[in-house]
Structures are given as structure tokens and as C-alpha cells.
Design a protein around this motif. Structure first.
Motif, mmCIF file in Angstrom:
data_model
loop_
_atom_site.group_PDB
_atom_site.id
_atom_site.type_symbol
_atom_site.label_atom_id
_atom_site.label_comp_id
_atom_site.label_asym_id
_atom_site.label_seq_id
_atom_site.Cartn_x
_atom_site.Cartn_y
_atom_site.Cartn_z
ATOM 1 N N UNK A 70 18.118 12.232 -6.942
ATOM 2 C CA UNK A 70 19.023 10.690 -7.148
ATOM 3 C C UNK A 70 18.193 9.962 -5.935
ATOM 4 N N UNK A 71 17.575 10.359 -4.992
ATOM 5 C CA UNK A 71 16.761 9.632 -3.992
ATOM 6 C C UNK A 71 15.621 8.943 -4.593
ATOM 7 N N UNK A 72 14.730 9.804 -5.164
ATOM 8 C CA UNK A 72 13.728 9.325 -5.994
ATOM 9 C C UNK A 72 13.934 8.356 -7.137
ATOM 10 N N UNK A 73 15.164 8.677 -7.626
ATOM 11 C CA UNK A 73 15.300 7.405 -8.960
ATOM 12 C C UNK A 73 15.962 6.184 -8.188
ATOM 13 N N UNK A 74 16.681 6.179 -7.178
ATOM 14 C CA UNK A 74 16.864 4.944 -6.530
ATOM 15 C C UNK A 74 15.547 4.265 -5.876
ATOM 16 N N UNK A 75 14.745 5.239 -5.536
ATOM 17 C CA UNK A 75 13.324 4.590 -5.060
ATOM 18 C C UNK A 75 12.718 3.789 -5.926
#
Length: 110
Positions: A70-75
């Protein structure tokens, strides 16, 4: 985790205090129902923003802390949005923007 939460809270506070649909609601209420109703409307919208904003930030922080995906997707989504904004700005101004000089290029193009 506290540092991440505080950083998100500061970023969430900026749109909370800037004019937007809430201001339109308060103005409409002031024009239609008077000063007292507008004050109640302003207090209600401010209370809602200051309650739901931090709650949303806390939930987002917890989700990003727990999920690397989720962090990578948001980034990646954030980076894509910034690229899109830059391209739109270049289309509107007709200027080609380079790094930190982008603000100067936009002012020169106007």
C-alpha cells in the motif's frame, strides 16, 4: 510511527484551514439565514474537519505502516500525479519546466 503521524497531521491540517466547499456553505448560510446560522454552520464544519481529518490520517498511517504494498502504491500514485500536474502546467503555460527553475519558467511564460 509518531513522527509519521505528526507529518501526516500537518499535511492534513493545510487543506482543513484553506478555503473550499466549507466556505461556500458558510457563505450561503450567511446570505440566506443570517449571522448566527452562519456561525453555527462554520463551527459545525470546522468540528467535522478537525475530527474526521485526524481520524483519516491515523487510519492511513496505520495502513501504510502495516502494508509495504500500500505504501509503494501510494508513493507511485503520488509521483504519477506530480508528473501529470507538471505536464498540464507545461501545456497551459507553454513553458518547458526544468527542476527547481520551474517556478521561474512559469513566471517568465506569463
Amino acid at each position: 510511527m509518531l513522527t509519521s503521524f505528526l507529518g501526516c497531521a500537518v499535511v492534513a491540517a493545510l487543506p482543513t484551514v484553506s478555503p473550499g466547499p466549507d466556505v461556500a456553505i458558510v457563505l450561503r448560510t450567511a446570505l440566506g439565514s443570517g449571522r448566527r446560522a452562519a456561525l453555527c454552520s462554520a463551527l459545525g464544519t470546522a468540528t467535522g474537519c478537525f475530527v474526521w481529518g485526524p481520524a483519516g490520517v491515523a487510519g492511513l498511517t496505520a495502513m501504510l505502516w502495516a502494508s509495504r504494498g500500500a505504501y509503494d502504491a501510494l508513493r507511485i500514485a503520488g509521483a504519477a500525479y506530480l508528473v501529470w500536474v507538471r505536464r498540464r502546467l507545461e501545456q497551459v503555460t507553454g513553458a518547458v519546466l526544468f527542476g527547481l527553475g520551474a517556478a521561474v519558467a512559469v513566471e517568465t511564460a506569463r
